[in-house]
Design a protein around this motif. Structure first.
Motif, PDB file in Angstrom:
ATOM      1  N   HIS A 287      37.942  34.177  49.835  1.00 57.74           N
ATOM      2  CA  HIS A 287      39.165  33.472  49.427  1.00 57.74           C
ATOM      3  C   HIS A 287      38.869  32.568  48.242  1.00 57.74           C
ATOM      4  O   HIS A 287      37.707  32.416  47.833  1.00 57.74           O
ATOM      5  CB  HIS A 287      39.775  32.689  50.592  1.00 57.74           C
ATOM      6  N   GLY A 288      39.895  31.950  47.677  1.00 60.33           N
ATOM      7  CA  GLY A 288      39.780  31.220  46.420  1.00 60.33           C
ATOM      8  C   GLY A 288      38.927  29.968  46.465  1.00 60.33           C
ATOM      9  O   GLY A 288      38.442  29.510  45.434  1.00 60.33           O
ATOM     10  N   LYS A 289      38.699  29.385  47.665  1.00 64.84           N
ATOM     11  CA  LYS A 289      37.931  28.148  47.760  1.00 64.84           C
ATOM     12  C   LYS A 289      36.426  28.386  47.887  1.00 64.84           C
ATOM     13  O   LYS A 289      35.659  27.436  47.996  1.00 64.84           O
ATOM     14  CB  LYS A 289      38.421  27.320  48.949  1.00 64.84           C
ATOM     15  N   MET A 290      36.003  29.641  47.869  1.00 65.34           N
ATOM     16  CA  MET A 290      34.584  29.950  48.065  1.00 65.34           C
ATOM     17  C   MET A 290      33.758  29.819  46.793  1.00 65.34           C
ATOM     18  O   MET A 290      32.535  29.831  46.815  1.00 65.34           O
ATOM     19  CB  MET A 290      34.432  31.367  48.635  1.00 65.34           C
ATOM     20  N   LYS A 291      34.418  29.748  45.632  1.00 63.12           N
ATOM     21  CA  LYS A 291      33.772  29.557  44.322  1.00 63.12           C
ATOM     22  C   LYS A 291      32.682  30.592  44.063  1.00 63.12           C
ATOM     23  O   LYS A 291      32.918  31.782  44.131  1.00 63.12           O
ATOM     24  CB  LYS A 291      33.255  28.123  44.215  1.00 63.12           C
ATOM     25  N   SER A 292      31.451  30.133  43.801  1.00 66.94           N
ATOM     26  CA  SER A 292      30.391  31.060  43.359  1.00 66.94           C
ATOM     27  C   SER A 292      29.997  32.067  44.432  1.00 66.94           C
ATOM     28  O   SER A 292      29.501  33.150  44.127  1.00 66.94           O
ATOM     29  CB  SER A 292      29.152  30.265  42.916  1.00 66.94           C
ATOM     30  N   LYS A 293      30.190  31.736  45.695  1.00 65.18           N
ATOM     31  CA  LYS A 293      29.821  32.647  46.794  1.00 65.18           C
ATOM     32  C   LYS A 293      30.673  33.923  46.765  1.00 65.18           C
ATOM     33  O   LYS A 293      30.294  34.952  47.315  1.00 65.18           O
ATOM     34  CB  LYS A 293      29.992  31.922  48.130  1.00 65.18           C
ATOM     35  N   ARG A 294      31.840  33.834  46.123  1.00 71.50           N
ATOM     36  CA  ARG A 294      32.755  34.974  46.068  1.00 71.50           C
ATOM     37  C   ARG A 294      32.100  36.206  45.449  1.00 71.50           C
ATOM     38  O   ARG A 294      32.329  37.336  45.880  1.00 71.50           O
ATOM     39  CB  ARG A 294      33.999  34.608  45.254  1.00 71.50           C
ATOM     40  N   TYR A 295      31.262  36.001  44.406  1.00 70.93           N
ATOM     41  CA  TYR A 295      30.642  37.136  43.709  1.00 70.93           C
ATOM     42  C   TYR A 295      29.774  37.951  44.664  1.00 70.93           C
ATOM     43  O   TYR A 295      29.821  39.175  44.687  1.00 70.93           O
ATOM     44  CB  TYR A 295      29.773  36.647  42.535  1.00 70.93           C
ATOM     45  N   LYS A 296      28.953  37.242  45.458  1.00 75.92           N
ATOM     46  CA  LYS A 296      28.027  37.928  46.375  1.00 75.92           C
ATOM     47  C   LYS A 296      28.786  38.715  47.437  1.00 75.92           C
ATOM     48  O   LYS A 296      28.444  39.852  47.756  1.00 75.92           O
ATOM     49  CB  LYS A 296      27.097  36.905  47.041  1.00 75.92           C
TER      50      LYS A 296
END
Length: 587
Positions: A287-296
């Motif tokens: 989701h949108g609040k995950m920031k950099s973790k989203r890529y992984k």
């Protein structure tokens, strides 16, 4: 959709582009007939069904335009900019572009999507780039703060606004206007979208010059791919999760699912629950609040053979993940156009796919609404309830909350956020909170008790049956957090006031709510004015730096110049000596 070979295009493509297309497995082109138009110098506004290959439709002409320039591109000379609404979509575009650039060594790209400091992105840019792939916020920041970039983009040939309707939905209208003000007007512009809106028409008028309008649909009355089977099923609010679990078990674990939920808190909570209920399949959250973790997370799901990705609408646009067989929608999206994009994550580029929407009995009118509004026809799918799964889901959610207070907090946040999001739904004429049994809805979230919130005041909550348990006895598994909680609980028992609410209470006693809101609005207005002044100064600075600087000649300078001329005349007429002349000129 009709297709044709890339070699059959009126304009011949370069060998490097054709080789990459063959390597990627794209032997036929989809009918977004904008490639020849863009190559012939036209601006294009293209509306095409989701999954129809819009990315290739702008990448191919972009590369051909840049390659055909007679003069060699300098290391730091930007020829094309691609603006994308989300980081995930920008990363995906960058990865596809990189495949083409392996065979075109003279061109370099840079990805600017935030997640790092502005300075780091500027340093990346300084290393050299001919193509920029960026999200609008970061691109605007760099254009307004990195003064020299104005010199590097003066040769811009091609601007792409991908998923333009989504750019406007996310509130980037002012940002796009600002970006366009920095770019040279003599350029080609491609605007690509899956839907058309009034705001989009205004953007077309502002940013494109006499554009060719292209609409690609498989049927005149259908907005989604023909290979996509759209279905819905009617369920009670307390049975949504059991029906989803039963459905996944019946279809099997050797496939990919995407489950769309309305809020970040819902994603966090239900991901933990589904991971416990379905341990034999990989369950991921995004989701949108995950920031950099989203890529992984995005990459992990993208390259997995099977799994479940539970996400918000941040993943509803443009993302191309191979072999997603089922898109499951926990409820109707808050924006009607997002329905098409959610479904479009499956059945991409000619593949088959399925989408299933879970509706309450009170939401049945949505089927006719989405048919009229988005031209999507849904067929009903009957699902039988499994009493064992219903009991299993409820007990699982409540056990998890009783073991760890963190899950208790997550469950309450998820329920509160869901109710608040539903109350602000775009389709609030047919989807109204007052029609939902909130007691049953809370049972569907497995709550241990009803939370305190304004939306529940005066509601009949008799259908909620909670366990007989003192929720204050539920501990956190995390020891430090539990120690802090016990300390606060003991203080509350002795004083009757929660420590974290004391400051808030004092503030409320000092000034009224209306006064607080008035001050907040004033602060916001001051911030926006400061921002406008800053942008105006930067634009003025750019204008001055692009022109030749002229020295202002004031009255003193003119007077001094007249004295110097008179002195030179005296020296020529030999009225003064060489020594006197040198002293006067301070030689």
């Amino acid at each position: 959709m009709k297709t044709q070979k890339w070699e059959e295009l009126d304009v011949r493509l370069s060998d490097s582009v054709l080789e990459t297309l063959r390597q990627l497995g794209f032997f036929n082109m989809t009918p977004i007939a904008c490639i020849p138009l863009l190559l012939n110098g036209k601006d294009v506004a293209a509306e095409a069904v989701t999954g129809s290959g819009k990315t290739l439709a702008f990448l191919i002409p972009l590369l051909e335009i840049l390659q055909k320039r007679n003069e060699k591109w300098k290391t730091m000379e930007v020829g094309a900019i691609i603006v994308s609404p989300t980081r995930e979509l920008a990363i995906q575009i960058s990865e596809i572009l990189e495949e083409f650039l392996k065979r075109i060594p003279l061109l370099k790209q840079v990805l600017l999507v935030g997640g790092v400091t502005l300075q780091k992105d500027v340093e990346k840019l300084k290393k050299g780039a001919n193509i920029i792939v960026a999200t609008p916020g970061r691109l605007k920041d760099i254009l307004s703060n990195y003064i020299n970039l104005g010199l590097y983009i003066k040769s811009l040939e091609f601007l792409v606004l991908d998923e333009a309707d989504r750019l406007l939905d996310l509130g980037f209208s002012a940002t796009l206007d600002s970006i366009l003000s920095y770019l040279p007007r003599l350029r080609r512009t491609g605007l690509f979208s899956a839907t058309q809106t009034k705001e989009l028409e205004q953007l077309i008028r502002a940013g494109l010059r006499n554009p060719a309008l292209i609409v690609v649909k498989e049927k005149s009355n259908v907005s989604t791919p023909v290979n996509l089977k759209n279905s819905f099923t009617i369920v009670q609010p307390e049975y949504k999760l059991p029906v989803i679990i039963d459905f996944i078990r019946s279809v099997g674990f050797k496939t990919k699912y995407m489950i769309f939920l309305p809020t970040c808190a819902c994603v966090d909570y239900f991901t933990r629950v589904i991971q416990t209920l379905l341990p034999s399949i990989n369950v991921l959250a995004l989701h949108g609040k995950m920031k950099s973790k989203r890529y992984k997370v995005f990459d992990k799901f993208r390259y997995a053979e099977n799994g479940i990705l539970i996400c918000t609408d941040v993943m509803a646009r443009g993302i191309d993940i191979s072999e997603i067989d089922w898109v499951l929608q926990y409820d109707p999206p808050s924006i009607a156009s997002s329905f098409v994009h959610r479904c479009g994550r499956t059945a991409r580029i000619g593949n088959e796919g399925n989408a299933l929407l879970f509706l309450l009995e009170t939401e049945s009118a949505y089927v006719d609404f989405i048919k009229r509004n988005q031209k999507v026809e849904l067929r009903q799918m009957e699902r039988e309830l499994n009493e064992e799964t219903i009991d299993e889901c409820l007990q699982c959610m409540r056990r998890m909350q009783q073991r760890d207070r963190l899950m208790f907090d997550k469950a309450n946040r998820a329920f509160v956020s869901y109710v608040q999001a539903y109350n602000k739904h775009e389709c609030n004429l047919i989807l109204q909170l007052k029609d939902i049994d909130l007691g049953k809805l809370a049972m569907g979230f497995g709550l241990l008790r009803m939370p305190k919130m304004p939306e529940l005041k005066g509601k009949n909550l008799s259908s909620f049956v909670g366990p007989e348990i003192d929720v204050n006895t539920i501990p956190y598994v995390h020891k430090q957090r539990e120690l802090c909680r016990i300390k606060r609980l003991n203080e509350y028992r002795s004083t009757g006031v929660w420590t974290n609410n004391q400051k808030r209470c004092k503030q409320n006693r000092v000034e009224s709510w209306s006064e607080t809101k008035k001050k907040k609005l004033e602060r916001r207005e001051k911030r926006s004015k400061r921002k406008e002044r800053k942008e105006l100064k930067q634009q003025q600075f750019l204008t001055i730096s692009n022109k030749k600087k002229r020295k202002r000649i004031n009255e003193e300078d003119i007077e001094q110049l007249a004295k110097d001329v008179a002195l030179i005349k005296k020296f020529k007429k030999k009225k003064i000596s060489q020594e006197e002349f040198d002293v006067a000129f301070q030689v």
